[in-house]
Scaffold this motif. Structure first.
Motif, PDB file in Angstrom:
ATOM      1  N   THR A 249       0.711  -1.355  -0.143  1.00 44.42           N
ATOM      2  CA  THR A 249       0.056   0.149   0.027  1.00 44.42           C
ATOM      3  C   THR A 249       0.498   1.421  -0.355  1.00 44.42           C
ATOM      4  O   THR A 249      -0.030   1.710  -0.556  1.00 44.42           O
ATOM      5  CB  THR A 249      -1.405  -0.094   0.695  1.00 44.42           C
ATOM      6  OG1 THR A 249      -0.348  -0.655   2.290  1.00 44.42           O
ATOM      7  CG2 THR A 249      -2.066  -0.843   1.168  1.00 44.42           C
ATOM      8  N   LEU A 250       2.224   0.950   0.506  1.00 45.39           N
ATOM      9  CA  LEU A 250       2.975   2.110   0.662  1.00 45.39           C
ATOM     10  C   LEU A 250       4.352   2.472  -1.014  1.00 45.39           C
ATOM     11  O   LEU A 250       4.178   3.714  -1.059  1.00 45.39           O
ATOM     12  CB  LEU A 250       3.668   1.874   2.005  1.00 45.39           C
ATOM     13  CG  LEU A 250       2.843   2.552   3.438  1.00 45.39           C
ATOM     14  CD1 LEU A 250       3.780   2.374   4.379  1.00 45.39           C
ATOM     15  CD2 LEU A 250       1.976   2.985   3.340  1.00 45.39           C
ATOM     16  N   LEU A 253       2.468   4.843  -3.364  1.00 46.40           N
ATOM     17  CA  LEU A 253       2.668   6.528  -2.730  1.00 46.40           C
ATOM     18  C   LEU A 253       4.645   6.583  -2.956  1.00 46.40           C
ATOM     19  O   LEU A 253       4.689   7.965  -3.436  1.00 46.40           O
ATOM     20  CB  LEU A 253       2.157   5.704  -1.738  1.00 46.40           C
ATOM     21  CG  LEU A 253       2.237   7.701  -1.066  1.00 46.40           C
ATOM     22  CD1 LEU A 253       1.350   8.788  -2.017  1.00 46.40           C
ATOM     23  CD2 LEU A 253       1.545   7.918   0.237  1.00 46.40           C
ATOM     24  N   THR A 280      -6.579  10.026   3.584  1.00 47.09           N
ATOM     25  CA  THR A 280      -5.362   7.796   3.050  1.00 47.09           C
ATOM     26  C   THR A 280      -4.081   8.485   2.731  1.00 47.09           C
ATOM     27  O   THR A 280      -3.172   8.106   3.307  1.00 47.09           O
ATOM     28  CB  THR A 280      -6.051   7.150   2.082  1.00 47.09           C
ATOM     29  OG1 THR A 280      -7.329   7.249   2.063  1.00 47.09           O
ATOM     30  CG2 THR A 280      -5.362   6.761   2.096  1.00 47.09           C
ATOM     31  N   ILE A 281      -3.679   9.256   2.279  1.00 45.72           N
ATOM     32  CA  ILE A 281      -2.211  10.093   1.867  1.00 45.72           C
ATOM     33  C   ILE A 281      -1.523  10.476   2.693  1.00 45.72           C
ATOM     34  O   ILE A 281      -0.717   9.886   3.422  1.00 45.72           O
ATOM     35  CB  ILE A 281      -2.796  11.064   0.250  1.00 45.72           C
ATOM     36  CG1 ILE A 281      -2.826  10.660  -1.177  1.00 45.72           C
ATOM     37  CG2 ILE A 281      -0.919  11.331   0.148  1.00 45.72           C
ATOM     38  CD1 ILE A 281      -1.901   9.477  -1.471  1.00 45.72           C
ATOM     39  N   ARG A 283      -1.955   9.581   6.188  1.00 46.92           N
ATOM     40  CA  ARG A 283      -1.540   8.997   6.940  1.00 46.92           C
ATOM     41  C   ARG A 283      -0.590   7.658   6.231  1.00 46.92           C
ATOM     42  O   ARG A 283       0.402   7.384   7.070  1.00 46.92           O
ATOM     43  CB  ARG A 283      -2.951   7.701   7.193  1.00 46.92           C
ATOM     44  CG  ARG A 283      -4.038   8.500   7.891  1.00 46.92           C
ATOM     45  CD  ARG A 283      -5.446   7.385   8.248  1.00 46.92           C
ATOM     46  NE  ARG A 283      -5.703   7.007   7.198  1.00 46.92           N
ATOM     47  CZ  ARG A 283      -6.852   7.402   7.099  1.00 46.92           C
ATOM     48  NH1 ARG A 283      -7.403   8.677   6.694  1.00 46.92           N
ATOM     49  NH2 ARG A 283      -7.372   7.124   5.578  1.00 46.92           N
ATOM     50  N   ARG A 284      -0.387   7.873   4.745  1.00 49.60           N
ATOM     51  CA  ARG A 284       0.416   6.753   4.477  1.00 49.60           C
ATOM     52  C   ARG A 284       1.240   7.618   4.600  1.00 49.60           C
ATOM     53  O   ARG A 284       3.068   6.675   4.553  1.00 49.60           O
ATOM     54  CB  ARG A 284       0.375   6.026   2.920  1.00 49.60           C
ATOM     55  CG  ARG A 284      -1.376   5.274   3.263  1.00 49.60           C
ATOM     56  CD  ARG A 284      -1.790   4.862   1.431  1.00 49.60           C
ATOM     57  NE  ARG A 284      -2.966   4.625   1.455  1.00 49.60           N
ATOM     58  CZ  ARG A 284      -3.370   4.063   0.391  1.00 49.60           C
ATOM     59  NH1 ARG A 284      -2.686   4.007  -0.652  1.00 49.60           N
ATOM     60  NH2 ARG A 284      -3.981   2.886   0.131  1.00 49.60           N
ATOM     61  N   ARG A 287       3.183   6.720   8.083  1.00 49.15           N
ATOM     62  CA  ARG A 287       4.172   5.662   7.912  1.00 49.15           C
ATOM     63  C   ARG A 287       5.163   5.507   6.943  1.00 49.15           C
ATOM     64  O   ARG A 287       6.184   4.820   7.930  1.00 49.15           O
ATOM     65  CB  ARG A 287       2.544   4.618   7.665  1.00 49.15           C
ATOM     66  CG  ARG A 287       1.928   4.439   8.489  1.00 49.15           C
ATOM     67  CD  ARG A 287       0.584   3.153   7.437  1.00 49.15           C
ATOM     68  NE  ARG A 287       1.137   2.276   7.334  1.00 49.15           N
ATOM     69  CZ  ARG A 287       0.631   1.463   5.835  1.00 49.15           C
ATOM     70  NH1 ARG A 287      -0.893   1.616   5.672  1.00 49.15           N
ATOM     71  NH2 ARG A 287       0.869   0.292   6.589  1.00 49.15           N
TER      72      ARG A 287
END
Length: 300
Positions: A249-250, A253, A280-281, A283-284, A287
């Protein structure tokens, strides 16, 4: 042309049909712009007018409505503080016709105490006063209308009649644009009013544009600084652990951020498959930053 000159000259060219109203306006000019002089030929009041149109307006009233022949002369200023203008001489007979002759006829109490103008037309007296003693700031400057009265008593009387703020040392000052616009409408300064309003609107637009531009620059600076920090974290993770360290998921990005360092969160979200929102972007990316934290010691 300054707004002060525009207003004074506009008022000087407004036609006033009846004699009583013209006399009321002329009385305002003499009361606010006149200075008592004891001449060898007798006492008189000399009214200084900054502009020729105003001087002609006063003289025309004295000639047509009072049947006098006042002297009018050009006055050359000596310095910036005492600029030139026109001088209109008003004798005792004319002062009597205007309702302004001092009781002792020697000027000891000049100007005479305020009294109700004939016909109760205070607006006309004020328009006359503005032609010789009023000023209005430029549209791009803070609102500032000022009327200099011959004494504090007169200033208080006019302020009370016009429902204006209390004067200060004989000076009537208005800093409220609504009050200024209302005054211009009341005394017939329509052209000055349009110039004043259009200038204020343009000033407001410029201020809004400047605020927007400043906000955009600040946002761009914050976005650039955040992107640089994120790219630094991504490069550190790749250097020590490779692209495989990123979860599925990362990884897209991280690739998108490195490829588009200037992209906003919304633009990065649009590059994802499927597209995701800014939250969402955000938060990612956080991370990704957290993944790089344990690697900070690897540089030592």
């Amino acid at each position: 042309m300054t707004l002060t000159r525009m207003l004074r000259e506009e008022l000087a060219h407004i036609a006033i049909p009846d004699r009583a109203s013209r006399i009321e306006q002329a009385a305002g000019m003499v009361r606010f712009g006149g200075r008592w002089h004891n001449r060898t030929q007798g006492p008189e009041v000399v009214v200084r007018c900054a502009y020729g149109a105003v001087a002609r307006r006063l003289r025309q009233c004295l000639v047509d409505d009072l049947g006098s022949r006042p002297d009018i002369s050009r006055h050359m200023g000596t310095n910036l503080a005492h600029s030139g203008g026109w001088l209109v001489s008003v004798g005792l007979d004319e002062l009597t016709g205007l309702g302004l002759c001092p009781v002792n006829r020697q000027g000891g109490s000049w100007p005479p105490p305020p009294n109700e103008p004939p016909g109760q037309h205070i607006d006309l007296l004020v328009s006359g006063a503005i032609m010789v003693a009023g000023s209005l700031s430029a549209p791009h400057a803070p609102v500032h209308f000022e009327l200099n009265a011959p004494n504090h008593e007169t200033a208080q009387w006019v302020s009370g009649k016009m429902h204006w703020p209390s004067p200060i040392d004989g000076r009537i000052v208005i800093k409220n644009s609504t009050l200024v616009e209302g005054l211009l409408k009341k005394i017939g300064g329509e052209n000055t009013l349009m110039t004043f309003q259009s200038g204020r609107q343009l000033l407001a637009l410029r201020k809004t544009a400047n605020r927007t531009a400043n906000a955009d620059r600040a946002n761009l600076a914050r976005t650039t600084a955040a992107a640089a920090k994120q790219i630094e974290a991504i490069e550190k993770i790749v250097e020590f652990e490779g692209w495989g360290a990123f979860p599925d998921t990362l990884r897209p990005l991280a690739l998108a951020r490195v490829a588009s360092p200037e992209a906003s969160l919304a633009e990065l979200g649009a590059l994802m498959i499927p597209p995701v929102d800014k939250a969402t972007i955000h938060r990612r990316l956080k991370r990704i930053l957290d993944l790089a934290v344990p690697l900070d010691g690897e540089n030592n």
